[in-house]
Design a protein around this motif. Structure first.
Motif, PDB file in Angstrom:
ATOM      1  N   GLY A  53       0.771  -1.240   0.000  1.00 45.91           N
ATOM      2  CA  GLY A  53       0.000   0.000   0.000  1.00 45.91           C
ATOM      3  C   GLY A  53       0.798   1.283   0.000  1.00 45.91           C
ATOM      4  N   TYR A  54       2.109   1.191  -0.202  1.00 43.60           N
ATOM      5  CA  TYR A  54       2.938   2.402  -0.182  1.00 43.60           C
ATOM      6  C   TYR A  54       3.449   2.731  -1.587  1.00 43.60           C
ATOM      7  N   GLN A  55       2.494   2.773  -2.534  1.00 42.61           N
ATOM      8  CA  GLN A  55       2.860   3.101  -3.913  1.00 42.61           C
ATOM      9  C   GLN A  55       3.235   4.566  -4.076  1.00 42.61           C
ATOM     10  N   ASN A  56       2.989   5.364  -3.041  1.00 40.95           N
ATOM     11  CA  ASN A  56       3.297   6.795  -3.115  1.00 40.95           C
ATOM     12  C   ASN A  56       4.737   7.110  -2.745  1.00 40.95           C
ATOM     13  N   VAL A  57       5.539   6.099  -2.421  1.00 42.96           N
ATOM     14  CA  VAL A  57       6.933   6.338  -2.059  1.00 42.96           C
ATOM     15  C   VAL A  57       7.772   6.415  -3.328  1.00 42.96           C
ATOM     16  N   ASP A  58       8.425   7.555  -3.516  1.00 43.93           N
ATOM     17  CA  ASP A  58       9.246   7.812  -4.693  1.00 43.93           C
ATOM     18  C   ASP A  58      10.714   7.764  -4.285  1.00 43.93           C
ATOM     19  N   PHE A  59      11.446   6.759  -4.760  1.00 41.09           N
ATOM     20  CA  PHE A  59      12.880   6.687  -4.498  1.00 41.09           C
ATOM     21  C   PHE A  59      13.554   7.824  -5.266  1.00 41.09           C
ATOM     22  N   VAL A  60      14.456   8.548  -4.617  1.00 43.88           N
ATOM     23  CA  VAL A  60      15.115   9.680  -5.260  1.00 43.88           C
ATOM     24  C   VAL A  60      16.632   9.563  -5.111  1.00 43.88           C
ATOM     25  N   LYS A 214      17.767  -9.943   3.734  1.00 47.06           N
ATOM     26  CA  LYS A 214      17.827  -9.566   5.145  1.00 47.06           C
ATOM     27  C   LYS A 214      17.854  -8.046   5.308  1.00 47.06           C
ATOM     28  N   MET A 215      18.634  -7.364   4.479  1.00 44.01           N
ATOM     29  CA  MET A 215      18.719  -5.905   4.590  1.00 44.01           C
ATOM     30  C   MET A 215      17.378  -5.254   4.275  1.00 44.01           C
ATOM     31  N   ALA A 216      16.722  -5.705   3.206  1.00 50.43           N
ATOM     32  CA  ALA A 216      15.418  -5.146   2.840  1.00 50.43           C
ATOM     33  C   ALA A 216      14.405  -5.352   3.962  1.00 50.43           C
ATOM     34  N   ALA A 217      14.440  -6.542   4.569  1.00 48.46           N
ATOM     35  CA  ALA A 217      13.503  -6.840   5.658  1.00 48.46           C
ATOM     36  C   ALA A 217      13.750  -5.955   6.869  1.00 48.46           C
ATOM     37  N   LYS A 218      15.012  -5.619   7.124  1.00 48.32           N
ATOM     38  CA  LYS A 218      15.330  -4.743   8.257  1.00 48.32           C
ATOM     39  C   LYS A 218      14.938  -3.287   7.954  1.00 48.32           C
ATOM     40  N   TRP A 219      15.172  -2.836   6.728  1.00 51.72           N
ATOM     41  CA  TRP A 219      14.832  -1.456   6.362  1.00 51.72           C
ATOM     42  C   TRP A 219      13.323  -1.216   6.360  1.00 51.72           C
ATOM     43  N   TYR A 220      12.576  -2.217   5.895  1.00 52.40           N
ATOM     44  CA  TYR A 220      11.148  -2.024   5.605  1.00 52.40           C
ATOM     45  C   TYR A 220      10.355  -1.406   6.760  1.00 52.40           C
ATOM     46  N   PRO A 221      10.337  -1.967   7.981  1.00 53.00           N
ATOM     47  CA  PRO A 221       9.487  -1.377   9.019  1.00 53.00           C
ATOM     48  C   PRO A 221       9.885   0.041   9.393  1.00 53.00           C
ATOM     49  N   ALA A 222      11.171   0.345   9.331  1.00 50.04           N
ATOM     50  CA  ALA A 222      11.616   1.698   9.657  1.00 50.04           C
ATOM     51  C   ALA A 222      11.196   2.692   8.580  1.00 50.04           C
ATOM     52  N   VAL A 223      11.311   2.283   7.312  1.00 49.56           N
ATOM     53  CA  VAL A 223      10.882   3.164   6.224  1.00 49.56           C
ATOM     54  C   VAL A 223       9.380   3.399   6.305  1.00 49.56           C
ATOM     55  N   VAL A 224       8.615   2.346   6.573  1.00 50.24           N
ATOM     56  CA  VAL A 224       7.163   2.492   6.721  1.00 50.24           C
ATOM     57  C   VAL A 224       6.837   3.433   7.877  1.00 50.24           C
ATOM     58  N   GLU A 225       7.522   3.281   8.992  1.00 47.98           N
ATOM     59  CA  GLU A 225       7.285   4.174  10.133  1.00 47.98           C
ATOM     60  C   GLU A 225       7.570   5.621   9.756  1.00 47.98           C
ATOM     61  N   ALA A 226       8.666   5.830   9.051  1.00 50.19           N
ATOM     62  CA  ALA A 226       9.022   7.191   8.653  1.00 50.19           C
ATOM     63  C   ALA A 226       8.018   7.765   7.656  1.00 50.19           C
ATOM     64  N   VAL A 227       7.599   6.959   6.686  1.00 48.02           N
ATOM     65  CA  VAL A 227       6.603   7.407   5.713  1.00 48.02           C
ATOM     66  C   VAL A 227       5.302   7.754   6.403  1.00 48.02           C
ATOM     67  N   ASN A 228       4.893   6.941   7.344  1.00 48.01           N
ATOM     68  CA  ASN A 228       3.673   7.221   8.097  1.00 48.01           C
ATOM     69  C   ASN A 228       3.781   8.543   8.854  1.00 48.01           C
ATOM     70  N   MET A 229       4.949   8.845   9.378  1.00 50.73           N
ATOM     71  CA  MET A 229       5.163  10.127  10.059  1.00 50.73           C
ATOM     72  C   MET A 229       4.969  11.292   9.101  1.00 50.73           C
ATOM     73  N   VAL A 230       5.559  11.167   7.916  1.00 46.58           N
ATOM     74  CA  VAL A 230       5.427  12.232   6.918  1.00 46.58           C
ATOM     75  C   VAL A 230       3.963  12.424   6.543  1.00 46.58           C
ATOM     76  N   GLU A 231       3.256  11.328   6.314  1.00 40.81           N
ATOM     77  CA  GLU A 231       1.852  11.425   5.935  1.00 40.81           C
ATOM     78  C   GLU A 231       0.998  12.017   7.046  1.00 40.81           C
ATOM     79  N   ALA A 232       1.300  11.665   8.287  1.00 42.85           N
ATOM     80  CA  ALA A 232       0.538  12.203   9.428  1.00 42.85           C
ATOM     81  C   ALA A 232       0.720  13.708   9.549  1.00 42.85           C
ATOM     82  N   GLU A 233       1.922  14.196   9.250  1.00 40.36           N
ATOM     83  CA  GLU A 233       2.177  15.633   9.326  1.00 40.36           C
ATOM     84  C   GLU A 233       1.405  16.394   8.257  1.00 40.36           C
ATOM     85  N   ARG A 234       1.141  15.751   7.159  1.00 42.95           N
ATOM     86  CA  ARG A 234       0.441  16.408   6.050  1.00 42.95           C
ATOM     87  C   ARG A 234      -1.075  16.308   6.159  1.00 42.95           C
ATOM     88  N   ALA A 235      -1.549  15.431   7.028  1.00 44.50           N
ATOM     89  CA  ALA A 235      -2.983  15.179   7.132  1.00 44.50           C
ATOM     90  C   ALA A 235      -3.711  16.398   7.684  1.00 44.50           C
TER      91      ALA A 235
END
Length: 235
Positions: A53-60, A214-235
């Protein structure tokens, strides 16, 4: 005249949709050295985000390179800012990240750095001082930057001669991060070291297929948490 009004209204609708799309896009920069550049974990992470559900994440970033041998996942957003052979010390002191972020602004950034500094015999204190400068540069680019810092993966070269330095840096990172943490621009620490074995390296430095997973699995929850923070600030 009616046609002109409709045309103006149509342009206004398009502009509104474009503005909404921009507002919902979260820009994420994978930042680091070759362990961010010539790897396959970015494609796995992108796929996991897309499928949950995080299709809005744009890698830059200014680069699109990956493992030169190819990756199982090839159709993904390859943009990143991983630079093979680069040290945190030089990136920080030469203001290289300043230019990269000016070219490709980000809301979320992951950082796996320190490996090349350790090989160059830089001390833990020197590496953390460089990290501090990089955090300051990130926040100068975006005062709300969500920062994710890795406790780095092990080195399989040098017959164990780098183990003490890697362990020293990793042990110091949580306290360093806590000292700079803020509600507006939090620093999340991801332990990429625990559970990562030298058998997960393809050449003693870079992850192989199991290491990428293993690296992707470790990054994933932290990236999701950070993305959720960004979205909450914009809500």
């Amino acid at each position: 005249m009616v046609g002109l009004k409709r045309l103006v209204a149509s342009f206004a609708s398009i502009a509104l949709v474009a503005a909404q799309a921009t507002n919902t896009t979260v820009r994420y920069m994978p930042f680091g050295d070759s362990i961010t550049e010539i790897v396959c974990w970015r494609g796995i992470l992108w796929t996991n985000l897309q499928q949950t559900g995080y299709q809005n994440v744009d890698f830059v970033g200014s680069l699109t390179t990956q493992n030169p041998a190819g990756c199982a996942i090839s159709n993904y957003d390859r943009d990143h800012e991983g630079h093979s052979g680069f040290q945190a010390f030089n990136i920080a002191n030469q203001d290289q990240l300043v230019g990269w972020l000016a070219q490709n602004p980000a809301d979320v950034i992951t950082m796996h750095l320190g490996t090349n500094d350790i090989v160059a015999n830089r001390s833990t204190n020197d590496i953390l001082a460089s990290f501090t400068t990089l955090v300051e540069q990130m926040r100068s680019s975006n005062i709300n930057m969500k920062i994710i810092v890795a406790q780095i993966i092990p080195l399989g070269v040098g017959n164990g001669s780098y183990d003490t330095a890697v362990n020293s840096l990793n042990a110091a990172i949580p306290g360093w991060a806590a000292s700079l943490n803020s509600t507006q621009s939090p620093i999340l620490v991801v332990d990429q070291n625990t559970g990562f074995n030298t058998s997960d390296l393809r050449d003693g430095v870079h992850p192989n297929a199991s290491g990428d997973a293993k690296m992707a699995a470790k990054w994933y929850p932290a990236v999701v948490e950070a993305v959720n923070m960004v979205e909450a600030e914009r809500a």
